[in-house]
Design a protein around this motif. Structure first.
Motif, PDB file in Angstrom:
ATOM      1  N   VAL A  57      85.352  55.557   4.673  1.00 38.79           N
ATOM      2  CA  VAL A  57      86.299  54.762   5.436  1.00 38.79           C
ATOM      3  C   VAL A  57      86.229  55.143   6.909  1.00 38.79           C
ATOM      4  CG1 VAL A  57      88.272  56.305   5.070  1.00 38.79           C
ATOM      5  CG2 VAL A  57      88.673  53.884   5.500  1.00 38.79           C
ATOM      6  N   GLU A  58      86.301  54.129   7.750  1.00 42.52           N
ATOM      7  CA  GLU A  58      86.356  54.318   9.192  1.00 42.52           C
ATOM      8  C   GLU A  58      87.648  53.664   9.672  1.00 42.52           C
ATOM      9  OE1 GLU A  58      84.037  52.596  13.038  1.00 42.52           O
ATOM     10  OE2 GLU A  58      82.778  53.361  11.405  1.00 42.52           O
ATOM     11  N   SER A 115     100.218  50.196   7.918  1.00 45.92           N
ATOM     12  CA  SER A 115     101.302  50.944   8.549  1.00 45.92           C
ATOM     13  C   SER A 115     100.826  52.351   8.900  1.00 45.92           C
ATOM     14  CB  SER A 115     102.499  51.017   7.607  1.00 45.92           C
ATOM     15  OG  SER A 115     102.136  51.681   6.416  1.00 45.92           O
ATOM     16  N   LYS A 116     101.499  52.977   9.855  1.00 43.55           N
ATOM     17  CA  LYS A 116     101.166  54.350  10.225  1.00 43.55           C
ATOM     18  C   LYS A 116     101.479  55.260   9.050  1.00 43.55           C
ATOM     19  CE  LYS A 116     101.731  53.901  15.160  1.00 43.55           C
ATOM     20  NZ  LYS A 116     102.294  54.441  16.394  1.00 43.55           N
ATOM     21  N   GLY A 117     100.656  56.288   8.919  1.00 37.97           N
ATOM     22  CA  GLY A 117     100.856  57.260   7.856  1.00 37.97           C
ATOM     23  C   GLY A 117      99.643  57.370   6.955  1.00 37.97           C
ATOM     24  N   LYS A 118      99.826  58.123   5.883  1.00 41.07           N
ATOM     25  CA  LYS A 118      98.734  58.356   4.929  1.00 41.07           C
ATOM     26  C   LYS A 118      98.625  57.189   3.956  1.00 41.07           C
ATOM     27  CE  LYS A 118      98.855  63.317   5.259  1.00 41.07           C
ATOM     28  NZ  LYS A 118      98.895  64.604   4.575  1.00 41.07           N
ATOM     29  N   HIS A 119      97.388  56.883   3.593  1.00 40.66           N
ATOM     30  CA  HIS A 119      97.103  55.821   2.628  1.00 40.66           C
ATOM     31  C   HIS A 119      96.091  56.330   1.613  1.00 40.66           C
ATOM     32  CE1 HIS A 119      99.197  52.653   4.847  1.00 40.66           C
ATOM     33  NE2 HIS A 119      98.761  53.267   5.941  1.00 40.66           N
ATOM     34  N   GLU A 140      91.546  59.180   0.534  1.00 40.78           N
ATOM     35  CA  GLU A 140      92.768  59.175   1.326  1.00 40.78           C
ATOM     36  C   GLU A 140      92.392  59.183   2.793  1.00 40.78           C
ATOM     37  OE1 GLU A 140      95.627  62.133   0.248  1.00 40.78           O
ATOM     38  OE2 GLU A 140      95.564  61.571  -1.876  1.00 40.78           O
ATOM     39  N   PHE A 141      93.211  58.504   3.625  1.00 41.56           N
ATOM     40  CA  PHE A 141      92.999  58.482   5.066  1.00 41.56           C
ATOM     41  C   PHE A 141      94.350  58.277   5.741  1.00 41.56           C
ATOM     42  CE2 PHE A 141      92.604  54.177   3.498  1.00 41.56           C
ATOM     43  CZ  PHE A 141      93.310  53.416   4.422  1.00 41.56           C
ATOM     44  N   GLU A 142      94.359  58.433   7.065  1.00 41.88           N
ATOM     45  CA  GLU A 142      95.620  58.313   7.792  1.00 41.88           C
ATOM     46  C   GLU A 142      95.484  57.370   8.974  1.00 41.88           C
ATOM     47  OE1 GLU A 142      99.064  61.162   9.773  1.00 41.88           O
ATOM     48  OE2 GLU A 142      97.234  62.062   9.011  1.00 41.88           O
TER      49      GLU A 142
END
Length: 144
Positions: A57-58, A115-119, A140-142
């Motif tokens: 993921v980028e 949205s902002k935050g971890k996904h 996982e990414f943020e």
């Protein structure tokens, strides 16, 4: 004649249910349906290498560009919802534990307006006719 009509109605109902159970762009699933256990014996013929899946993921602002790398598996949008062909199909993508899935038919997919935050994302491989291959990857990414 009455028995023949009942048989035709039953056959029509079964075909309609099978048609409606295919994959769409986004579909609701119950947790029991999210399992990755193969349900078709054709998924693991002898001599065929098991498919694999890896996501990268980028992140750019509120977008996440996901690149899917597969081995022994070909994404085949031209055969989507068609007959099973060993080693080809599509991806089911789940975002943040949602029961809705996104059917991905290309090697790159962009999630927008996050949205902002971890996904957390989870991807699973499926056959053309929507059977699971028992192959998945999680990431996982943020978004900052």
């Amino acid at each position: 004649m009455h028995t023949q009509k009942r048989t035709i109605l039953l056959a029509t109902a079964l075909l309609s249910a099978a048609w409606l159970s295919g994959c769409g762009t986004k579909e609701k699933l119950t947790p029991q349906q999210q399992g990755n256990t193969p349900t078709a014996p054709a998924l693991s013929p002898q001599g065929q290498n098991k498919p694999s899946l890896e996501m990268k993921v980028e992140v750019n602002r509120d977008k996440a560009t996901i690149t899917f790398h597969t081995e022994n598996f070909h994404l085949s949008p031209e055969h989507y919802s068609g007959m099973h062909v060993p080693g080809e199909g599509h991806i089911h993508l789940f975002v943040d534990g949602s029961p809705s899935r996104i059917s991905v038919k290309e090697n790159v997919y962009v999630l927008q307006s996050l949205s902002k935050g971890k996904h957390k994302i989870e991807a699973t491989l499926h056959t053309n006719n929507h059977q699971p291959y028992d192959v998945k990857d999680e990431l996982e990414f943020e978004i900052k």
